[in-house]
Scaffold this motif. Structure first.
Motif, PDB file in Angstrom:
ATOM      1  N   ALA A 116       0.839  -1.199   0.000  1.00  0.00           N
ATOM      2  CA  ALA A 116       0.000   0.000   0.000  1.00  0.00           C
ATOM      3  C   ALA A 116       0.874   1.249   0.000  1.00  0.00           C
ATOM      4  CB  ALA A 116      -0.906   0.003   1.230  1.00  0.00           C
ATOM      5  N   PHE A 117       0.330   2.326  -0.542  1.00  0.00           N
ATOM      6  CA  PHE A 117       1.026   3.603  -0.593  1.00  0.00           C
ATOM      7  C   PHE A 117       0.138   4.669   0.028  1.00  0.00           C
ATOM      8  CE2 PHE A 117       2.610   0.945  -3.932  1.00  0.00           C
ATOM      9  CZ  PHE A 117       3.982   1.153  -3.918  1.00  0.00           C
ATOM     10  N   LEU A 118       0.561   5.204   1.150  1.00  0.00           N
ATOM     11  CA  LEU A 118      -0.236   6.228   1.815  1.00  0.00           C
ATOM     12  C   LEU A 118      -0.005   7.557   1.093  1.00  0.00           C
ATOM     13  CD1 LEU A 118      -2.139   6.652   4.256  1.00  0.00           C
ATOM     14  CD2 LEU A 118      -0.131   7.444   5.518  1.00  0.00           C
ATOM     15  N   GLU A 119      -0.898   7.866   0.185  1.00  0.00           N
ATOM     16  CA  GLU A 119      -0.731   9.068  -0.646  1.00  0.00           C
ATOM     17  C   GLU A 119      -1.210  10.301   0.125  1.00  0.00           C
ATOM     18  OE1 GLU A 119       0.821   8.911  -3.360  1.00  0.00           O
ATOM     19  OE2 GLU A 119       0.707   6.829  -3.987  1.00  0.00           O
ATOM     20  N   ASN A 120      -0.381  10.722   1.091  1.00  0.00           N
ATOM     21  CA  ASN A 120      -0.818  11.829   1.949  1.00  0.00           C
ATOM     22  C   ASN A 120      -0.549  13.208   1.355  1.00  0.00           C
ATOM     23  OD1 ASN A 120       1.935  11.959   2.323  1.00  0.00           O
ATOM     24  ND2 ASN A 120       1.897  11.269   4.445  1.00  0.00           N
ATOM     25  N   VAL A 172       7.800   3.556   4.884  1.00  0.00           N
ATOM     26  CA  VAL A 172       8.528   4.010   6.067  1.00  0.00           C
ATOM     27  C   VAL A 172       8.058   5.388   6.530  1.00  0.00           C
ATOM     28  CG1 VAL A 172      10.387   5.113   4.773  1.00  0.00           C
ATOM     29  CG2 VAL A 172      10.877   4.154   7.019  1.00  0.00           C
ATOM     30  N   SER A 173       7.455   6.141   5.622  1.00  0.00           N
ATOM     31  CA  SER A 173       6.999   7.498   5.947  1.00  0.00           C
ATOM     32  C   SER A 173       5.632   7.530   6.629  1.00  0.00           C
ATOM     33  CB  SER A 173       6.930   8.336   4.665  1.00  0.00           C
ATOM     34  OG  SER A 173       6.085   7.717   3.711  1.00  0.00           O
ATOM     35  N   THR A 225      -5.286  15.212   6.124  1.00  0.00           N
ATOM     36  CA  THR A 225      -5.467  15.227   7.575  1.00  0.00           C
ATOM     37  C   THR A 225      -5.268  13.811   8.119  1.00  0.00           C
ATOM     38  OG1 THR A 225      -7.837  14.750   7.465  1.00  0.00           O
ATOM     39  CG2 THR A 225      -7.160  17.081   7.342  1.00  0.00           C
ATOM     40  N   LEU A 226      -5.095  13.712   9.428  1.00  0.00           N
ATOM     41  CA  LEU A 226      -4.953  12.409  10.063  1.00  0.00           C
ATOM     42  C   LEU A 226      -6.167  11.532   9.763  1.00  0.00           C
ATOM     43  CD1 LEU A 226      -3.587  10.384  11.964  1.00  0.00           C
ATOM     44  CD2 LEU A 226      -4.634  11.603  13.889  1.00  0.00           C
ATOM     45  N   ARG A 227      -7.345  12.128   9.848  1.00  0.00           N
ATOM     46  CA  ARG A 227      -8.563  11.363   9.579  1.00  0.00           C
ATOM     47  C   ARG A 227      -8.571  10.833   8.148  1.00  0.00           C
ATOM     48  NH1 ARG A 227     -14.766  13.659  10.473  1.00  0.00           N
ATOM     49  NH2 ARG A 227     -15.854  11.766   9.801  1.00  0.00           N
ATOM     50  N   GLU A 228      -8.152  11.656   7.197  1.00  0.00           N
ATOM     51  CA  GLU A 228      -8.118  11.235   5.790  1.00  0.00           C
ATOM     52  C   GLU A 228      -7.087  10.123   5.568  1.00  0.00           C
ATOM     53  OE1 GLU A 228      -9.355  15.301   3.350  1.00  0.00           O
ATOM     54  OE2 GLU A 228      -7.347  15.129   4.220  1.00  0.00           O
ATOM     55  N   GLN A 229      -5.954  10.240   6.248  1.00  0.00           N
ATOM     56  CA  GLN A 229      -4.916   9.224   6.101  1.00  0.00           C
ATOM     57  C   GLN A 229      -5.356   7.881   6.686  1.00  0.00           C
ATOM     58  OE1 GLN A 229      -0.723  10.598   6.793  1.00  0.00           O
ATOM     59  NE2 GLN A 229      -1.699  12.554   7.263  1.00  0.00           N
ATOM     60  N   GLU A 232       0.675   7.794  14.145  1.00  0.00           N
ATOM     61  CA  GLU A 232      -0.732   8.038  14.468  1.00  0.00           C
ATOM     62  C   GLU A 232      -1.664   7.359  13.466  1.00  0.00           C
ATOM     63  OE1 GLU A 232       1.880  11.207  16.062  1.00  0.00           O
ATOM     64  OE2 GLU A 232       1.597  10.311  14.068  1.00  0.00           O
ATOM     65  N   VAL A 233      -1.235   7.282  12.211  1.00  0.00           N
ATOM     66  CA  VAL A 233      -2.056   6.631  11.189  1.00  0.00           C
ATOM     67  C   VAL A 233      -2.110   5.125  11.445  1.00  0.00           C
ATOM     68  CG1 VAL A 233      -2.298   6.157   8.722  1.00  0.00           C
ATOM     69  CG2 VAL A 233      -1.535   8.414   9.498  1.00  0.00           C
ATOM     70  N   ILE A 234      -0.978   4.560  11.786  1.00  0.00           N
ATOM     71  CA  ILE A 234      -0.941   3.121  12.084  1.00  0.00           C
ATOM     72  C   ILE A 234      -1.806   2.809  13.294  1.00  0.00           C
ATOM     73  CG2 ILE A 234       0.542   1.228  12.857  1.00  0.00           C
ATOM     74  CD1 ILE A 234       2.796   2.572  11.182  1.00  0.00           C
TER      75      ILE A 234
END
Length: 351
Positions: free
Chosen positions: A76-80, A116-117, A89-93, A121-123
């Motif tokens: 997966a790629f967290l496209e923040n 790694v980025s 935002t944290l909620r969006e992530q 808090e997201v995890i």
């Protein structure tokens, strides 16, 4: 120990249209690997919508059965940074992470790789959902990051504090490079680097391996942490030495690139084995004698055997990016060789 292949390895053939998703799976099967690691955003058309379609889900099951493969890890790629003017935002992530956990579950994956980025808090905000879906989140330990470091300690603290069984580490074997990959060296020489400057950089890397790398420190600003790590390991001094030898852009680029790779003691794997849920068996070039001259595969396999690791090692070919502008890339042959090397190494250690 079991063997799998990351479809990331076939990116050149996929991009050029020589392979599609099914033929990538067919190539994995030919290597004798048991499992497959998928980059859905790279190789599934109309991502993510198509994964929710019953027709694709059935097709995916048919392919896995046809090629006798198990779904091992979903990348997966967290496209923040989807937007130019702000970070998600944290909620969006967390919402995006939950989406990927759900998609991984639909396709039968029990492990999800996150970059790694990915913020702590997201995890943490995704752990309850990961438990619900029975999918483990694994953070990739990619060079220059390492186990047994303050960076890793922050994630271990999360595990201890929450008591979660659905989060752990995915070491990337690029953190076990005893030398700079030969394809990187070859590219530098093709681009006009001076042999004496290349030799100087190689010797400096060997000295870092011998003395032990100063490990990266945890910092919310990963760019800042990376630069501090490079400086601590002698970047400025090396660049000055290269310039003093009359080195140009290709020489300086090679010196900078040398800090992309790192060496960690394989003991780190043994120390953290309880929290290792998957392994990216990164490699850069396997010669026709089945030797990978950069990544210390025998030492790694030995450490994993000592630790009792019974999970997957997933071949992840990254040499092509250094070759594609200068010569043809044959990822299929490279993965075949690497799988044979892993098979032989596991068998040798086992005996």
């Amino acid at each position: 120990m079991k063997r799998s292949v990351s479809l990331y390895s076939y990116q050149d053939e996929y991009y050029e249209g020589k392979l599609n998703l099914e033929s990538c799976l067919a190539e994995v099967s030919k290597t004798g690997a048991e499992g497959v690691e998928l980059l859905a955003e790279q190789m599934i058309k109309r991502f993510p919508d198509s994964i929710d379609e019953e027709s694709f889900q059935e097709q995916w099951k048919v392919w896995l059965e046809k090629y006798q493969l198990k779904p091992v890890c979903y990348d997966a790629f967290l496209e923040n940074k989807l937007f130019d003017n702000r970070t998600l935002t944290l909620r969006e992530q967390v919402k995006m992470m939950k989406r990927d956990i759900r998609l991984a579950s639909i396709l039968g994956f029990k492990v999800l790789r996150t970059l790694v980025s990915t913020p702590l808090e997201v995890i943490e905000g995704s752990l309850a959902y990961a438990k619900e879906k029975d999918v483990k989140i694994g953070i990739e330990v990619h060079a220059p990051f390492s186990l047994n470091s303050t960076w890793a300690d922050s994630y271990l603290d999360l595990i201890k504090r929450t008591g979660t069984k659905h989060f752990g580490f995915i070491p990337d074997l690029g953190i076990f490079c005893k030398s700079i990959p030969d394809v990187v060296r070859d590219k530098a020489l093709i681009r006009g680097a001076k042999p004496e400057c290349v030799a100087l950089v190689d010797k400096a890397y060997e000295k870092r391996v011998e003395d032990g790398f100063i490990k990266i420190e945890y910092d919310l600003n990963l760019g800042k942490a990376n630069m501090a790590y490079r400086e601590a390991n002698g970047l400025s001094k090396l660049l000055e030495s290269v310039k003093a030898m009359g080195g140009g852009k290709a020489d300086l680029d090679y010196a900078n690139a040398s800090f992309t790779y790192s060496w960690s003691d394989p003991q780190d794997l043994i120390d953290n084995i309880d929290h290792i849920i998957h392994i990216h068996a990164k490699f850069y070039n396997v010669h026709d004698d089945y030797v990978e001259t950069s990544v210390a595969i025998p030492e790694i396999i030995d450490a994993l055997k000592t630790a009792g690791y019974s999970g997957y090692l997933s071949s992840e070919y990254e040499g092509g990016e250094h070759l594609r502008n200068y010569t043809n890339v044959d990822s299929i042959e490279q993965v075949r060789r690497h799988q044979q090397l892993l098979k032989d190494s596991i068998s040798l250690i086992s005996n």
